[in-house]
Scaffold this motif. Sequence first.
Motif, short mmCIF file in Angstrom:
data_model
loop_
_atom_site.label_atom_id
_atom_site.label_comp_id
_atom_site.label_asym_id
_atom_site.label_seq_id
_atom_site.Cartn_x
_atom_site.Cartn_y
_atom_site.Cartn_z
N PRO A 106 0.82 -1.21 0.00
CA PRO A 106 0.00 0.00 0.00
C PRO A 106 0.86 1.27 0.00
O PRO A 106 2.03 1.26 0.38
CB PRO A 106 -0.79 -0.11 1.30
CG PRO A 106 -0.72 -1.56 1.69
CD PRO A 106 0.61 -2.04 1.19
N ILE A 108 1.29 4.75 1.81
CA ILE A 108 0.96 5.39 3.09
C ILE A 108 1.39 6.87 3.02
O ILE A 108 2.48 7.18 2.52
CB ILE A 108 1.66 4.69 4.26
CG1 ILE A 108 1.22 3.21 4.33
CG2 ILE A 108 1.34 5.38 5.58
CD1 ILE A 108 -0.25 2.99 4.59
N GLU A 170 2.84 -4.64 3.35
CA GLU A 170 1.87 -5.02 4.37
C GLU A 170 2.46 -6.23 5.11
O GLU A 170 3.03 -7.12 4.47
CB GLU A 170 0.55 -5.40 3.67
CG GLU A 170 -0.62 -5.71 4.57
CD GLU A 170 -1.13 -4.47 5.31
OE1 GLU A 170 -0.50 -4.12 6.32
OE2 GLU A 170 -2.12 -3.89 4.89
N ALA A 173 2.61 -1.49 6.52
CA ALA A 173 1.71 -0.39 6.15
C ALA A 173 0.59 -0.23 7.17
O ALA A 173 0.25 0.90 7.58
CB ALA A 173 1.13 -0.64 4.76
N SER A 174 0.02 -1.33 7.62
CA SER A 174 -1.03 -1.26 8.63
C SER A 174 -0.49 -0.78 9.97
O SER A 174 -1.17 -0.07 10.72
CB SER A 174 -1.69 -2.63 8.79
OG SER A 174 -2.48 -2.95 7.65
N GLU A 177 -0.31 2.85 9.68
CA GLU A 177 -1.66 3.41 9.75
C GLU A 177 -2.16 3.45 11.19
O GLU A 177 -2.81 4.42 11.61
CB GLU A 177 -2.60 2.56 8.88
CG GLU A 177 -3.96 3.18 8.64
CD GLU A 177 -4.83 2.33 7.72
OE1 GLU A 177 -5.92 2.82 7.34
OE2 GLU A 177 -4.44 1.19 7.40
N ARG A 183 -3.67 5.72 4.78
CA ARG A 183 -3.55 4.85 3.61
C ARG A 183 -4.19 5.56 2.41
O ARG A 183 -5.31 6.05 2.51
CB ARG A 183 -4.25 3.52 3.86
CG ARG A 183 -4.03 2.46 2.78
CD ARG A 183 -4.79 1.18 3.15
NE ARG A 183 -4.31 0.60 4.40
CZ ARG A 183 -3.70 -0.57 4.49
NH1 ARG A 183 -3.50 -1.29 3.39
NH2 ARG A 183 -3.30 -1.05 5.66
N ASP A 185 -5.90 5.45 -1.14
CA ASP A 185 -6.64 4.51 -1.98
C ASP A 185 -6.31 4.77 -3.45
O ASP A 185 -6.85 5.68 -4.07
CB ASP A 185 -8.15 4.66 -1.73
CG ASP A 185 -8.96 3.61 -2.49
OD1 ASP A 185 -8.34 2.68 -3.04
OD2 ASP A 185 -10.19 3.75 -2.53
#
Length: 293
Positions: A106, A108, A170, A173-174, A177, A183, A185
């Motif tokens: 992702p 970020i 990931e 990335a989470s 977050e 994040r 999109d």
Amino acid sequence: MKKIVVLLLSLLLLASCQKNSEPMTLKIGVMPAVDAAPIYYALEKGYFTDKNLTVEISLFTNGIDRQSALQSNEVDGTITDLIAVMSNVSNGFPIKATSITNGSFPIITRADFDPSQKEIKVAMMEVSITNYLADEMLSDYTVNKVFINEIPARIEMLKSGDVDMAVLPEPVASQAESAGLKRLDVGSTLSPDCIAFTQTALDNKDKEIKIFYEAYNKAVDEIAKSQDDAKALLITNLKTPEGVAKLMVLPTYDKAALPSVDQVSKISEWVKNNLPPMSEVSYDQLIEKKYAK
């Protein structure tokens, strides 16, 4: 005489059985990324040891340490990406990709990023999937690339506002977050991650690699029934905070497969246009086809 023959045959059979039962070892490098899940799952469930294979996993947080481990034979193979494999082969280091994996990267952003901002600074690694994916996913922006090898350093630069975005694997990335970063999109694109083994390992550990993939494919089948154990193993082994599990989305894992010729050609063209010059690498120089379909 017959007794002697029988005794010799028995001794030969015993020696053969002992040879076949000798422990085998395979050393695998991984990055803090979700495509490591089938390997950790197979290790946890004993799928390797069931076949008398000991798998040792080393976790790296940057591509330079991973590269050093490959070149010094500290690992036999690693999760990497096709761009890094191309670079290795081009520079004369014998390594081949044996299958693609299911990675997720992702974008970020810093906490106060303005979505209307079109000129941005993005942190990534230069000879890496992260550079490739930045071009794929951020085509609507004017991108100023900031090359940072260490994954944790990219997060720190986001927090300090020194960059606007970073391409992160990931579940890192989470994790970012959960610390207040955002994040972006931008949809998803095919990730050219792969498992690759050195030529030394391919020449000397063929049986071990075959067993590795049998266990890997079995793990993929089991994770498809429920991802809970795979998530828990990633949280533990990648040293990710427990709260990240709620944000983390695992991909649908596929059994070992080869990249298509078109996929490799597309990446090769991007490498030619975006990275320092390197020698042309053919599909057959890049890919070992015997372990996946």
